[in-house]
Design a protein around this motif. Sequence first.
Motif, mmCIF file in Angstrom:
data_model
loop_
_atom_site.group_PDB
_atom_site.id
_atom_site.type_symbol
_atom_site.label_atom_id
_atom_site.label_comp_id
_atom_site.label_asym_id
_atom_site.label_seq_id
_atom_site.Cartn_x
_atom_site.Cartn_y
_atom_site.Cartn_z
ATOM 1 N N ALA A 74 59.293 22.151 7.493
ATOM 2 C CA ALA A 74 59.604 23.361 6.732
ATOM 3 C C ALA A 74 58.507 23.703 5.734
ATOM 4 O O ALA A 74 58.078 24.853 5.630
ATOM 5 C CB ALA A 74 60.944 23.198 6.014
ATOM 6 N N THR A 77 55.266 24.880 7.439
ATOM 7 C CA THR A 77 55.344 26.236 8.009
ATOM 8 C C THR A 77 55.779 27.258 6.964
ATOM 9 O O THR A 77 56.253 28.342 7.295
ATOM 10 C CB THR A 77 56.304 26.269 9.210
ATOM 11 O OG1 THR A 77 57.573 25.728 8.821
ATOM 12 C CG2 THR A 77 55.755 25.445 10.358
ATOM 13 N N GLU A 78 55.638 26.891 5.688
ATOM 14 C CA GLU A 78 55.824 27.797 4.548
ATOM 15 C C GLU A 78 57.235 28.364 4.450
ATOM 16 O O GLU A 78 57.435 29.569 4.323
ATOM 17 C CB GLU A 78 54.767 28.913 4.574
ATOM 18 C CG GLU A 78 53.345 28.377 4.502
ATOM 19 C CD GLU A 78 52.301 29.473 4.347
ATOM 20 O OE1 GLU A 78 52.605 30.636 4.643
ATOM 21 O OE2 GLU A 78 51.172 29.142 3.931
ATOM 22 N N ASN A 79 58.219 27.465 4.503
ATOM 23 C CA ASN A 79 59.605 27.826 4.223
ATOM 24 C C ASN A 79 59.972 27.369 2.812
ATOM 25 O O ASN A 79 59.290 26.541 2.208
ATOM 26 C CB ASN A 79 60.553 27.168 5.242
ATOM 27 C CG ASN A 79 60.487 27.833 6.596
ATOM 28 O OD1 ASN A 79 60.997 28.925 6.807
ATOM 29 N ND2 ASN A 79 59.830 27.181 7.552
ATOM 30 N N LYS A 80 61.055 27.889 2.303
ATOM 31 C CA LYS A 80 61.525 27.519 0.961
ATOM 32 C C LYS A 80 62.384 26.262 1.060
ATOM 33 O O LYS A 80 63.305 26.201 1.886
ATOM 34 C CB LYS A 80 62.341 28.658 0.351
ATOM 35 C CG LYS A 80 61.593 29.983 0.253
ATOM 36 C CD LYS A 80 62.511 31.077 -0.273
ATOM 37 C CE LYS A 80 61.823 32.432 -0.268
ATOM 38 N NZ LYS A 80 62.712 33.509 -0.753
ATOM 39 N N PRO A 128 57.269 31.044 -0.622
ATOM 40 C CA PRO A 128 57.759 29.684 -0.371
ATOM 41 C C PRO A 128 57.704 28.848 -1.652
ATOM 42 O O PRO A 128 56.963 29.164 -2.584
ATOM 43 C CB PRO A 128 56.781 29.150 0.680
ATOM 44 C CG PRO A 128 56.143 30.357 1.281
ATOM 45 C CD PRO A 128 56.090 31.374 0.197
ATOM 46 N N ASP A 146 67.959 32.294 2.512
ATOM 47 C CA ASP A 146 66.669 31.997 3.149
ATOM 48 C C ASP A 146 66.034 30.736 2.594
ATOM 49 O O ASP A 146 64.823 30.600 2.572
ATOM 50 C CB ASP A 146 65.711 33.185 2.978
ATOM 51 C CG ASP A 146 65.445 33.493 1.514
ATOM 52 O OD1 ASP A 146 66.210 33.023 0.654
ATOM 53 O OD2 ASP A 146 64.449 34.193 1.224
ATOM 54 N N ILE A 148 66.143 26.401 2.556
ATOM 55 C CA ILE A 148 66.615 25.139 3.134
ATOM 56 C C ILE A 148 67.005 24.225 1.975
ATOM 57 O O ILE A 148 66.173 23.903 1.112
ATOM 58 C CB ILE A 148 65.529 24.487 4.000
ATOM 59 C CG1 ILE A 148 65.202 25.412 5.185
ATOM 60 C CG2 ILE A 148 65.978 23.123 4.500
ATOM 61 C CD1 ILE A 148 64.032 24.938 6.019
ATOM 62 N N ILE A 159 70.207 24.169 6.840
ATOM 63 C CA ILE A 159 69.203 25.127 7.309
ATOM 64 C C ILE A 159 69.918 26.423 7.674
ATOM 65 O O ILE A 159 70.727 26.448 8.602
ATOM 66 C CB ILE A 159 68.439 24.587 8.533
ATOM 67 C CG1 ILE A 159 67.785 23.244 8.209
ATOM 68 C CG2 ILE A 159 67.375 25.593 8.988
ATOM 69 C CD1 ILE A 159 67.100 22.590 9.384
ATOM 70 N N ILE A 163 66.780 31.144 9.633
ATOM 71 C CA ILE A 163 65.492 30.449 9.618
ATOM 72 C C ILE A 163 65.277 29.754 10.957
ATOM 73 O O ILE A 163 66.089 28.916 11.374
ATOM 74 C CB ILE A 163 65.413 29.419 8.480
ATOM 75 C CG1 ILE A 163 65.443 30.125 7.125
ATOM 76 C CG2 ILE A 163 64.147 28.569 8.596
ATOM 77 C CD1 ILE A 163 65.397 29.183 5.937
ATOM 78 N N LEU A 165 63.211 27.090 12.447
ATOM 79 C CA LEU A 165 62.359 25.987 11.988
ATOM 80 C C LEU A 165 61.541 25.442 13.150
ATOM 81 O O LEU A 165 62.087 24.895 14.109
ATOM 82 C CB LEU A 165 63.219 24.888 11.370
ATOM 83 C CG LEU A 165 62.467 23.776 10.629
ATOM 84 C CD1 LEU A 165 61.635 24.361 9.491
ATOM 85 C CD2 LEU A 165 63.443 22.742 10.101
ATOM 86 N N LYS A 263 51.395 28.241 12.953
ATOM 87 C CA LYS A 263 51.800 28.550 11.575
ATOM 88 C C LYS A 263 51.044 27.681 10.575
ATOM 89 O O LYS A 263 50.660 28.151 9.498
ATOM 90 C CB LYS A 263 53.303 28.348 11.409
ATOM 91 C CG LYS A 263 54.153 29.394 12.109
ATOM 92 C CD LYS A 263 55.638 29.131 11.885
ATOM 93 C CE LYS A 263 56.492 30.201 12.556
ATOM 94 N NZ LYS A 263 57.947 29.931 12.374
#
Length: 572
Positions: A74, A77-80, A128, A146, A148, A159, A163, A165, A263
């Motif tokens: 996560a 790949t620039e997720n929160k 993020p 949005d 995690i 999750i 999203i 992932l 990503k």
Amino acid sequence: MWTRMSVSLESLIANLCACLVPAAGGSQKLFSLGAGDRQLIQTPLHDSLPVTGTSVALLFQQLGIQNVLNLFCAVLTENKVLFHSASFQRLSDACRALESLMFPLKYSYPYIPILPAQLLEVLSSPTPFIIGVHSIFKTDVHELLDVIIADLDGGTIKIPECIHLSSLPEPLLHQTQSALSLILHPDLEVADHAFPPPRTALSHSKMLDKEVRAVFLRLFAQLFQGYRSCLQLIRIHAEPVIHFHKTAFLGQRGLVENDFLTKVLNGMAFAGFVSERGPPYRACDLFDELVAFEVERIKVEEKNPLKMIKHIRELAEQLFKNENPNPHMAFQKVPRPTEGSHLRVHILPFPKINEARVQELIQENLAKNQNAPPATRIEKKCVVPAGPPVVSIMEKVITVFNSAQRLEVVRNCISFIFENKTLETEKTLPAALRALKGKAARQCLTDELGLHVQQNRAILDHQQFDYIIRMMNCTLQDCSSLEEYNIAAALLPLTSAFYRKLAPGVSQFAYTCVQDHPIWTNQQFWETTFYNAVQEQVRSLYLSAKDDNHIPHLKQKVREELNSTRVCLGLT
């Protein structure tokens, strides 16, 4: 519990704030806050390697292997990512552990291990982040759609459905899971044996932490193997411009369609990695040695658990030594409250701190330390080892299109075209077009066509022109979506060299028949082609110094040539 001391709190705070921390390199400093204590500062050997203590091992104990791998993917790949716990210490350790697993990448977005209650609106930020909040706010954070969310106390992660992932590519995902299981659950491998060996003891927590980090270090060495062969340094400024050929890297690794690595390469963390680790002469660390010399060993050892564990422990020893270069010296002497002090009836209230007095004492201490030598360390720079070139990460058999026989078919077909042997051309053209599915055959085409260009022009009759256009279109069809910008770049000048006469004073150039390919609208293609052209011109200047006046106009000339070609192709 507060008890009166002969030293004021203001003095203790000022002594702590004014203490000079030694530079990295294993340096030590013994100092006192002025209350009969002895404090020891021990710096790591290398600044670039994260210091984690036992935080990484604790994160895996709290969340488990699969959950931590999901969080790892996560952040890459620039997720929160949001942690919550009833313990502030757990929040700090979890955030630090997750960030350290990214090494050699560095997190480039908001990083707040403990978010104050007054700043909860930060969680609605579009960027993020890695943030930790106390569990008393968990009802508020569960409304976020949005983000995690990881519950450190309950050992779960959530999750959201919106999203997608991306996961590590196979076989690296399976290999990483297996290696982590061998380290964190060594009994699992022999649990079903009729006569299992004596219980395998886990390493102590600090070493276990480093063994887990060693697994991720090996993972990144495999992911980024050969990355230096896709770096391009353009020395036309005081500082070199470093360009990474992402599409070539993905194509040569066999991961053009892989969502995860695409990503990662497009993220800010990797941009910082290229900027920091791209220069060919700098200080090197453990990752540089691993990615340059040990990848083949890692690949071989994946099928032998004993050898794999041995290598992981060798890396763990180096990581442990980095944090504890002098473990026998790591002692602290801090006065503790007397036994039962918390049961006293008359408890003195904690005094208010005089901020002005603290500032005054800090300034006095800083004035005393003005003549002290600065805490700097001279880095030992060297030429960064390049390592082997990029190889495919996928273990699969690739159909070979580039045999000598197929290259000969392409050469013969082109010869027949320029010799006006129509019958022979018609016979060999279908085989030549099939051969152009291979990279070497496409390169052969550009080389052979270049031999027939005289003084930047090559006039063809109508039949020859049609044959050449068919072969160019076939070549560009595969170059449009894959990594071979160098083939399209080599074909580019040829499209404005070959032409035919339609009528007196009217000529048709080849670019008018190949200008609809997607490759010409790819911004990265033009950037790469520009950098390649500049690099070739710079190299020619070092090899031959005939045109002294050429240097100031070098960059402008190359840009003008590329712009004129784009105009011809109707892309401006």
